[in-house]
Scaffold this motif. Structure first.
Motif, mmCIF file in Angstrom:
data_model
loop_
_atom_site.group_PDB
_atom_site.id
_atom_site.type_symbol
_atom_site.label_atom_id
_atom_site.label_comp_id
_atom_site.label_asym_id
_atom_site.label_seq_id
_atom_site.Cartn_x
_atom_site.Cartn_y
_atom_site.Cartn_z
ATOM 1 N N UNK A 1 49.043 33.841 66.738
ATOM 2 C CA UNK A 1 47.859 34.158 65.646
ATOM 3 C C UNK A 1 48.457 33.625 64.411
ATOM 4 N N UNK A 2 49.779 33.979 63.966
ATOM 5 C CA UNK A 2 50.390 33.723 62.508
ATOM 6 C C UNK A 2 50.343 32.244 62.272
ATOM 7 N N UNK A 3 50.772 31.761 63.572
ATOM 8 C CA UNK A 3 50.847 30.138 63.586
ATOM 9 C C UNK A 3 49.353 29.368 63.098
ATOM 10 N N UNK A 4 48.517 30.072 63.907
ATOM 11 C CA UNK A 4 47.137 29.553 63.681
ATOM 12 C C UNK A 4 46.688 29.524 62.200
ATOM 13 N N UNK A 5 46.848 30.867 61.484
ATOM 14 C CA UNK A 5 46.723 31.305 60.372
ATOM 15 C C UNK A 5 47.292 30.204 59.323
ATOM 16 N N UNK A 6 48.544 30.073 59.558
ATOM 17 C CA UNK A 6 49.279 28.905 58.798
ATOM 18 C C UNK A 6 48.862 27.890 58.581
ATOM 19 N N UNK A 7 48.210 27.173 59.994
ATOM 20 C CA UNK A 7 47.734 25.791 59.888
ATOM 21 C C UNK A 7 46.430 25.728 59.300
ATOM 22 N N UNK A 8 45.728 26.703 59.434
ATOM 23 C CA UNK A 8 44.158 26.930 59.093
ATOM 24 C C UNK A 8 44.243 26.931 57.616
ATOM 25 N N UNK A 9 45.143 27.659 56.904
ATOM 26 C CA UNK A 9 45.126 27.996 55.398
ATOM 27 C C UNK A 9 46.001 27.220 54.767
ATOM 28 N N UNK A 10 46.941 26.392 55.280
ATOM 29 C CA UNK A 10 48.082 25.915 54.804
ATOM 30 C C UNK A 10 49.096 26.581 54.106
ATOM 31 N N UNK A 11 49.352 27.605 54.651
ATOM 32 C CA UNK A 11 50.462 28.631 54.128
ATOM 33 C C UNK A 11 51.632 28.821 55.096
ATOM 34 N N UNK A 12 52.702 29.411 54.536
ATOM 35 C CA UNK A 12 53.695 29.425 55.308
ATOM 36 C C UNK A 12 53.548 31.102 56.148
ATOM 37 N N UNK A 13 54.462 31.406 56.972
ATOM 38 C CA UNK A 13 54.161 32.617 57.686
ATOM 39 C C UNK A 13 54.550 33.673 56.834
ATOM 40 N N UNK A 14 55.239 33.578 55.931
ATOM 41 C CA UNK A 14 55.601 34.883 55.054
ATOM 42 C C UNK A 14 54.231 35.248 54.196
ATOM 43 N N UNK A 15 53.855 34.186 53.763
ATOM 44 C CA UNK A 15 52.103 34.350 52.899
ATOM 45 C C UNK A 15 51.107 34.802 53.791
ATOM 46 N N UNK A 16 51.325 34.255 55.089
ATOM 47 C CA UNK A 16 50.217 34.763 55.934
ATOM 48 C C UNK A 16 50.254 36.174 56.427
ATOM 49 N N UNK A 17 51.518 36.734 56.547
ATOM 50 C CA UNK A 17 51.755 38.107 56.934
ATOM 51 C C UNK A 17 51.282 38.943 55.618
ATOM 52 N N UNK A 18 51.586 38.554 54.519
ATOM 53 C CA UNK A 18 51.346 39.337 53.213
ATOM 54 C C UNK A 18 49.874 39.399 53.012
ATOM 55 N N UNK A 19 49.192 38.286 53.242
ATOM 56 C CA UNK A 19 47.631 38.273 53.368
ATOM 57 C C UNK A 19 47.024 39.135 54.281
ATOM 58 N N UNK A 20 47.482 39.218 55.479
ATOM 59 C CA UNK A 20 47.249 40.346 56.533
ATOM 60 C C UNK A 20 47.394 41.609 55.944
ATOM 61 N N UNK A 21 48.432 41.641 55.224
ATOM 62 C CA UNK A 21 48.890 43.161 55.293
ATOM 63 C C UNK A 21 48.043 43.714 54.012
ATOM 64 N N UNK A 22 47.652 42.838 53.132
ATOM 65 C CA UNK A 22 46.650 43.034 51.939
ATOM 66 C C UNK A 22 45.199 43.209 52.602
ATOM 67 N N UNK A 23 44.719 42.441 53.489
ATOM 68 C CA UNK A 23 43.479 42.531 53.918
ATOM 69 C C UNK A 23 43.255 43.702 54.788
ATOM 70 N N UNK A 24 44.206 44.002 55.412
ATOM 71 C CA UNK A 24 44.222 45.475 56.197
ATOM 72 C C UNK A 24 44.642 46.826 55.462
ATOM 73 N N UNK A 25 44.772 46.840 54.050
ATOM 74 C CA UNK A 25 45.155 47.664 53.371
ATOM 75 C C UNK A 25 46.296 48.561 53.850
ATOM 76 N N UNK A 26 47.360 47.769 54.476
ATOM 77 C CA UNK A 26 48.729 48.360 54.711
ATOM 78 C C UNK A 26 48.657 49.371 56.087
#
Length: 468
Positions: A75-100
């Protein structure tokens, strides 16, 4: 399942909920009653484990184990390729979107995992059965060609061995005939003439031999004339015996030795055929699963697949099939080439001391690493096209390849050559452990089932030998 669905399901004031619960309770009671009533018959059921069934179960087990353990990394790999972000940015984005919220984060990381399990069972079974069946068939054809060549050479050698004594005997007869002749020299007007004449004494001796020599001559003549027929009959008998022995060996052969060994070209042919067959089954699953992982599909993506199938037809499930093949074929071929070479080298004397589990995990890690590095640029372009809809409606091979090339060119123009390797770290972190788990599960399950199948074969042979 969300809270409002749980409340709707257990809302006893709703007639539909009451009807659903009543139907489910009646069906469960009927099934339990049928099982308890026929438990003696069910306990005597024995499933016949053949090679195809063993390979199908093993392939399915490998896919399910891979999904259960390393799906969040995919899932992290797919979001990295879909948004052009690295894995750390994707995890931070998911953490913010789920409210921690940790349960919500895990739900996002496992988006689409549950509906992917039954479809992955089908994909894994088809993938491994195709590889083993193709490998077995091509190895049998190659072995048959080799046996035909060796049998033709041996038959020609046997024919030469048969004709050689006959030629030697004919030469001896000619030498004896020349020994009985003498030459008469005459001188005349036309010159000197040399005339070979039969020696009368030798001829008389030959015409009137004693009984012993006559019997020896007749026996020698009859044996020499019967020799080709005897040799031919012996060759036919030996061929028939060898064929019967080969069939008997095939029937009594352990099921653990049913996959042939082959060369690099044979492994390449098996890998290509398997990649083509697997792509037909896996392409629709991956397209909808990736969109669910990227957040483009909410809920069960199988329901979305069914809706698209009803509204647009079966062809709609294969939008972007060519981009998928451009990524999956290099990956599958590379992986199966490593696995096939490892299967050929498994019985080498230098590898005899390695434990099977360690060997399987090492092969999986090597196969996963090679496959990721070979197919990484194709995977980036394919995932971008699937999650953004770029060039997915292209029809025809030329148009689809052109759209794939144009998408890759835009990514390189925007982010440089490194854009084709976005998500390499999470993909390696997903595929390498995933391949290790997958091939360990496949080989372990296969060893266990083959041992059970061989025990079944032994029991059947004992029952045939002792029918009473």
């Amino acid at each position: 399942m969300s809270d409002h669905r749980l409340r709707a399901l257990f809302n006893y004031s709703s007639p539909r909920s009451v009807a659903k619960l009543t139907t489910a309770g009646i069906a469960s009671g009927v099934a339990a009653t049928a099982i308890l009533t026929n438990r003696d018959k069910l306990s005597n059921i024995r499933i016949s484990l053949n090679s195809t069934l063993i390979e199908a179960i093993s392939g399915a087990a490998g896919e399910v184990a891979q999904i259960a353990l390393v799906y969040p990394l995919d899932t992290v790999k797919v979001r990295c390729q879909a948004a052009g972000l690295n894995s750390r940015q994707v995890l931070a984005q998911l953490w913010r979107s789920t409210g921690g919220n940790w349960p919500a984060l895990l739900s996002a990381l496992y988006a689409g995992a549950l509906p992917a399990v039954p479809l992955s069972v089908l994909v894994g079974a088809v993938h491994y059965v195709s590889f083993c069946t193709t490998r077995r068939a091509l190895a049998k054809v190659t072995k048959a060609d080799d046996e035909a060549g060796s049998s033709s050479s041996s038959s020609s050698q046997q024919s030469g061995d048969t004709l050689q004594p006959l030629l030697e005997q004919q030469q001896q007869q000619q030498q004896q005939q020349h020994a009985h002749q003498h030459v008469i020299v005459t001188h005349g007007v036309t010159g000197t003439h040399f005339m070979p004449m039969e020696d009368p004494a030798a001829a008389a001796a030959d015409e009137a031999p004693d009984d012993t020599s006559l019997q020896d001559s007749s026996s020698s003549s009859s044996s020499s004339s019967a020799r080709p027929a005897a040799v031919a009959a012996g060759a036919v008998a030996l061929t028939a015996a060898a064929a019967a022995e080969s069939e008997a060996d095939a029937d009594a052969r352990p099921i653990s030795h049913d996959v042939g060994e082959g060369s690099m070209s044979l492994n390449m042919a098996c890998a290509v055929i398997t990649a083509v067959i697997t792509a037909v089954v896996e392409a629709p699953l991956e397209q909808f699963r990736h969109n669910s992982q990227a957040g483009n599909i909410r809920g069960n993506f199988v329901r979305e697949m069914w809706r698209v199938l009803r509204t647009s037809g079966p062809r709609s499930l294969y939008f972007g099939f060519v981009p998928y093949c451009l990524e999956s074929w290099p990956y599958d071929v590379s992986e199966l080439l490593v696995v096939g070479a490892a299967a050929d080298a498994r019985g080498a004397p230098g590898l005899a001391g390695i434990k099977p589990a360690v060997f399987d995990m090492t092969v999986g890690a090597l196969a996963g690493t090679v496959a990721v590095l070979v197919s990484m640029p194709f995977d980036v372009v394919k995932t971008y096209m699937q999650t953004h809809g770029t060039g997915m409606a292209a029809e025809g091979l030329r148009e689809s390849v052109g759209a794939f090339w144009a998408t890759g060119s835009r990514l390189v123009a925007k982010g440089g050559p490194g854009a084709l390797f976005v998500g390499l770290a999470p993909r390696l972190a997903h595929q390498v452990p995933g391949a290790m788990v997958c091939w360990l599960a496949i080989e372990s399950m296969q060893r266990h089932l083959k041992k059970c199948a061989e025990q079944q074969q032994q029991q059947q042979q004992q029952q045939q030998q002792c029918p009473a």
